[in-house]
Design an enzyme around this catalytic site. Structure first.
Site, mmCIF file in Angstrom:
data_model
loop_
_atom_site.group_PDB
_atom_site.id
_atom_site.type_symbol
_atom_site.label_atom_id
_atom_site.label_comp_id
_atom_site.label_asym_id
_atom_site.label_seq_id
_atom_site.Cartn_x
_atom_site.Cartn_y
_atom_site.Cartn_z
ATOM 1 N N ASN A 151 10.502 1.955 1.712
ATOM 2 C CA ASN A 151 9.823 0.961 2.545
ATOM 3 C C ASN A 151 10.194 -0.466 2.160
ATOM 4 O OD1 ASN A 151 8.636 2.911 4.094
ATOM 5 N ND2 ASN A 151 6.707 2.918 2.958
ATOM 6 N N GLY A 191 0.771 -1.234 0.000
ATOM 7 C CA GLY A 191 0.000 0.000 0.000
ATOM 8 C C GLY A 191 0.804 1.285 0.000
ATOM 9 N N ASP A 192 2.086 1.224 0.388
ATOM 10 C CA ASP A 192 2.943 2.412 0.372
ATOM 11 C C ASP A 192 4.339 1.968 -0.066
ATOM 12 O OD1 ASP A 192 3.908 4.965 0.666
ATOM 13 O OD2 ASP A 192 3.928 4.963 2.853
ATOM 14 N N LEU A 193 4.394 1.289 -1.217
ATOM 15 C CA LEU A 193 5.592 0.551 -1.587
ATOM 16 C C LEU A 193 6.569 1.397 -2.406
ATOM 17 C CD1 LEU A 193 6.830 -2.197 -1.078
ATOM 18 C CD2 LEU A 193 5.781 -2.999 -3.201
#
Length: 276
Positions: A188, A182-184
């Site tokens: 991260n 989701g926040d790749l």
């Protein structure tokens, strides 16, 4: 509460030393020799969302994630993962593991992790996890229009510009909901000393798998060509996925416009014009 207090309370082991590694993130040494990471969130929902995300992503065949040691309404404590360096072999295994993670699926597009809140977060920005039956309608409303309106509120977009962004065509192949990090963005993806690429700081939800792939490409990722080639070995994206990358990237670019202002808004507008 200090990071030492939080780590002690949530692990049950006294803390002996701390080192700040981010604005609200600390490494904490424990008396039993373990090292943990203590992260402070301003919003209890953000803590719960990240903890639930890590637990949902912890699938045996997926990329590894730090184990959650404990959390309360402000603090999240997870295992520390010793950093290493990117390598082609780690990138290829990461690509295959990411394909396996996506294939584990989700109950619906927009579905939060089990036990996770509807009002979640992506970094310091708010993010709503609202289940929907179709990806296009959900992505248009909750990942494009929502952040376009927030960008207007933040002064990064004008109302007319927001309407231009909201008018983009939202189309993608019909696929079942994937389990997304989701926040790749590349920050991260934690390249670890054990030779693997770990996932950290997730904003997990059900979505289209192309969104994770597009976000990896947004700010660059070490050995991205190896990651994508290995991903395609197990789960080739549908034809034309490269042409859809700007659509999927519009979501994180709008989030950045909300947080960081006009420069990212200009990038979002350029993408929106190309997608009309």
């Amino acid at each position: 509460m200090t990071p030492e207090d939080a780590a002690t309370a949530l692990t049950g082991v006294p803390a002996t030393a701390t080192r700040r590694i981010g604005a609200s993130v600390w490494e904490v040494d424990l008396a039993d020799g373990d090292v943990v990471v203590a992260k402070r969130h301003p919003d209890p929902n953000a803590v719960l969302a990240e903890a639930a995300s890590l637990e949902w992503l912890a699938e045996p065949a997926a990329p590894p994630v730090p184990a959650v040691r404990g959390h309360d309404d402000r603090w999240l404590v997870v295992d520390h993962v010793e950093p290493g360096h990117p390598s082609p072999a780690a990138a290829e295994e990461f690509g295959r593991a990411l394909a396996r993670l996506h294939a584990t699926g989700a109950p619906a597009f927009g579905a939060p992790p089990p036990g996770g809140p509807t009002e979640a977060a992506i970094g310091p920005a708010p993010m709503r996890n609202v289940p929907a039956p179709t990806w296009s309608d959900w992505f248009r409303e909750h990942r494009i229009a929502h952040y376009a309106r927030l960008a207007v509120d933040a002064g990064a977009l004008t109302p007319d510009e927001a309407r231009l962004v909201e008018a983009v065509r939202v189309e993608a192949p019909d696929e079942p909901p994937a389990r997304l990090h989701g926040d790749l963005w590349h920050g991260n993806v934690h390249w670890a000393a054990d030779g693997r690429a770990w996932l950290i700081d997730p904003a997990a939800h059900g979505g289209h798998r192309e969104t994770d792939l597009a976000m990896l490409d947004l700010f660059g990722c070490p050995h991205l060509d190896r990651v994508l080639a290995a991903y395609r070995e197990l789960a080739p994206p549908a034809d034309g996925w490269r042409e859809r990358v700007p659509l999927h990237q519009l979501f994180p670019v709008l989030v950045h416009a909300v947080l960081f202002g006009r420069g990212y808004a200009q990038q979002a507008l350029a993408a929106a014009r190309a997608l009309r």
